[in-house]
Scaffold this motif. Structure first.
Motif, PDB file in Angstrom:
ATOM      1  N   LEU A  43       0.840  -1.196   0.000  1.00 13.81           N
ATOM      2  CA  LEU A  43       0.000   0.000   0.000  1.00 13.81           C
ATOM      3  C   LEU A  43       0.874   1.244   0.000  1.00 13.81           C
ATOM      4  O   LEU A  43       1.894   1.299   0.677  1.00 13.81           O
ATOM      5  CB  LEU A  43      -0.906   0.032   1.238  1.00 13.81           C
ATOM      6  N   LEU A  44       0.448   2.269  -0.734  1.00 13.72           N
ATOM      7  CA  LEU A  44       1.161   3.546  -0.745  1.00 13.72           C
ATOM      8  C   LEU A  44       0.193   4.647  -1.123  1.00 13.72           C
ATOM      9  O   LEU A  44      -0.539   4.519  -2.107  1.00 13.72           O
ATOM     10  CB  LEU A  44       2.323   3.512  -1.738  1.00 13.72           C
ATOM     11  N   GLY A  45       0.191   5.725  -0.323  1.00 14.00           N
ATOM     12  CA  GLY A  45      -0.682   6.837  -0.668  1.00 14.00           C
ATOM     13  C   GLY A  45      -0.649   7.953   0.345  1.00 14.00           C
ATOM     14  O   GLY A  45      -0.058   7.837   1.420  1.00 14.00           O
ATOM     15  N   PRO A  46      -1.293   9.082   0.016  1.00 13.45           N
ATOM     16  CA  PRO A  46      -1.355  10.221   0.932  1.00 13.45           C
ATOM     17  C   PRO A  46      -2.349   9.964   2.055  1.00 13.45           C
ATOM     18  O   PRO A  46      -3.162   9.026   2.003  1.00 13.45           O
ATOM     19  CB  PRO A  46      -1.829  11.362   0.029  1.00 13.45           C
ATOM     20  N   ARG A  47      -2.283  10.802   3.067  1.00 16.41           N
ATOM     21  CA  ARG A  47      -3.146  10.653   4.238  1.00 16.41           C
ATOM     22  C   ARG A  47      -3.388  12.028   4.850  1.00 16.41           C
ATOM     23  O   ARG A  47      -2.525  12.904   4.794  1.00 16.41           O
ATOM     24  CB  ARG A  47      -2.464   9.741   5.258  1.00 16.41           C
ATOM     25  N   VAL A  48      -4.576  12.224   5.416  1.00 11.93           N
ATOM     26  CA  VAL A  48      -4.878  13.444   6.161  1.00 11.93           C
ATOM     27  C   VAL A  48      -5.382  13.048   7.543  1.00 11.93           C
ATOM     28  O   VAL A  48      -6.351  12.277   7.653  1.00 11.93           O
ATOM     29  CB  VAL A  48      -5.923  14.319   5.446  1.00 11.93           C
ATOM     30  N   ASP A  49      -4.717  13.541   8.594  1.00 13.92           N
ATOM     31  CA  ASP A  49      -5.111  13.273   9.982  1.00 13.92           C
ATOM     32  C   ASP A  49      -5.855  14.468  10.548  1.00 13.92           C
ATOM     33  O   ASP A  49      -5.388  15.613  10.439  1.00 13.92           O
ATOM     34  CB  ASP A  49      -3.885  12.996  10.855  1.00 13.92           C
ATOM     35  N   PHE A  50      -7.000  14.212  11.174  1.00 17.32           N
ATOM     36  CA  PHE A  50      -7.802  15.253  11.824  1.00 17.32           C
ATOM     37  C   PHE A  50      -7.739  15.033  13.335  1.00 17.32           C
ATOM     38  O   PHE A  50      -8.128  13.974  13.834  1.00 17.32           O
ATOM     39  CB  PHE A  50      -9.254  15.193  11.339  1.00 17.32           C
ATOM     40  N   LEU A  51      -7.248  16.026  14.049  1.00 25.13           N
ATOM     41  CA  LEU A  51      -7.067  15.914  15.503  1.00 25.13           C
ATOM     42  C   LEU A  51      -8.411  15.824  16.215  1.00 25.13           C
ATOM     43  O   LEU A  51      -9.287  16.665  16.021  1.00 25.13           O
ATOM     44  CB  LEU A  51      -6.285  17.117  16.020  1.00 25.13           C
ATOM     45  N   LEU A  52      -8.556  14.788  17.053  1.00 22.97           N
ATOM     46  CA  LEU A  52      -9.766  14.616  17.856  1.00 22.97           C
ATOM     47  C   LEU A  52      -9.537  15.069  19.294  1.00 22.97           C
ATOM     48  O   LEU A  52     -10.315  15.874  19.826  1.00 22.97           O
ATOM     49  CB  LEU A  52     -10.205  13.145  17.835  1.00 22.97           C
ATOM     50  N   THR A  53      -8.486  14.559  19.935  1.00 19.96           N
ATOM     51  CA  THR A  53      -8.213  14.904  21.337  1.00 19.96           C
ATOM     52  C   THR A  53      -6.715  15.032  21.554  1.00 19.96           C
ATOM     53  O   THR A  53      -5.910  14.459  20.812  1.00 19.96           O
ATOM     54  CB  THR A  53      -8.759  13.835  22.302  1.00 19.96           C
TER      55      THR A  53
END
Length: 218
Positions: free
Chosen positions: A136-146
């Motif tokens: 697997l290879l690809g971009p990612r976006v993380d959204f802060l929860l806590t």
């Protein structure tokens, strides 16, 4: 604000899911453990803090589409726990002992960040047998929860949205219209956790998950 970011992540995943839904190949769920660490750097001086990893749970929903003989596209919606343990050292100079430098170890503190992650990735499968390795290879976006910390100096400013890159590998065993798999992922971030200088903190994460995949079409 955090609920809004989580809503945006869900909307993004739902929109891409709707697109992939025109050509669905499989869907499933995976869960396991993550090993997260952080690199600390204080600028403009060349000073780095020593850190230790933190462990946490991870769980993902995924859908696969545009499946060919070897290539396909997979979209993951995941929960990850990231952070680190740190010990801040202090330095004193003993003038009574010929200016001897003494390093004082501080107490260990733990910082934890939980994220909702959206990751569209290219998936490449090797072979056509019942047991198939894949990558697997690809971009990612993380959204802060806590964000939680027991440090005396918790962060007051964090980036709520962090883009990154995901690299993974796995091994899947197929059973008719179902597949069982084990998967390893490495995640690196493009921008730091902190929103401004002089303290730069970057996330790093390794995860190991077990999952089940239901095939919609070959």
């Amino acid at each position: 604000m955090k609920r809004k970011l989580a809503s945006i992540a869900l909307i993004m995943w739902t929109g891409l899911l709707a697109l992939y839904g025109q050509f669905p190949s499989s869907f499933g769920v995976k869960g396991g453990i993550s090993i997260a660490d952080q690199s600390y750097q204080i600028s403009p001086i060349d000073y780095k803090l020593e850190t230790e990893a933190v462990f946490g749970p991870t769980v993902s929903l995924f859908v696969e589409a545009f499946r060919g003989n070897h290539f396909s596209i997979q979209m993951d919606l995941s929960y990850f726990l990231k952070g680190s343990k740190t010990s801040i050292q202090s330095v004193t100079v003993d003038h009574t002992q010929d200016d001897q430098i003494i390093v004082n170890e501080g107490e260990m503190s733990t910082s934890r960040f939980s994220y909702l992650s959206v990751a569209p990735m290219a998936r490449y499968r090797l072979g056509k047998g019942s047991t198939q390795p894949y990558f697997l290879l690809g971009p990612r976006v993380d959204f802060l929860l806590t964000y939680e910390s027991d440090s005396e100096y918790p962060l007051e400013d964090q980036n709520s949205v962090i883009p990154g890159l995901t690299l993974g590998a796995g091994l899947e065993y197929s059973l008719s219209k179902m597949g069982l798999f084990a998967e390893f992922q490495f995640q690196g971030d493009i921008i730091p956790v902190t929103g401004q200088d002089p303290l730069l903190i970057n996330n790093h994460l390794l995860s190991l998950t077990l999952g089940i995949r239901w095939l919609v079409s070959d």
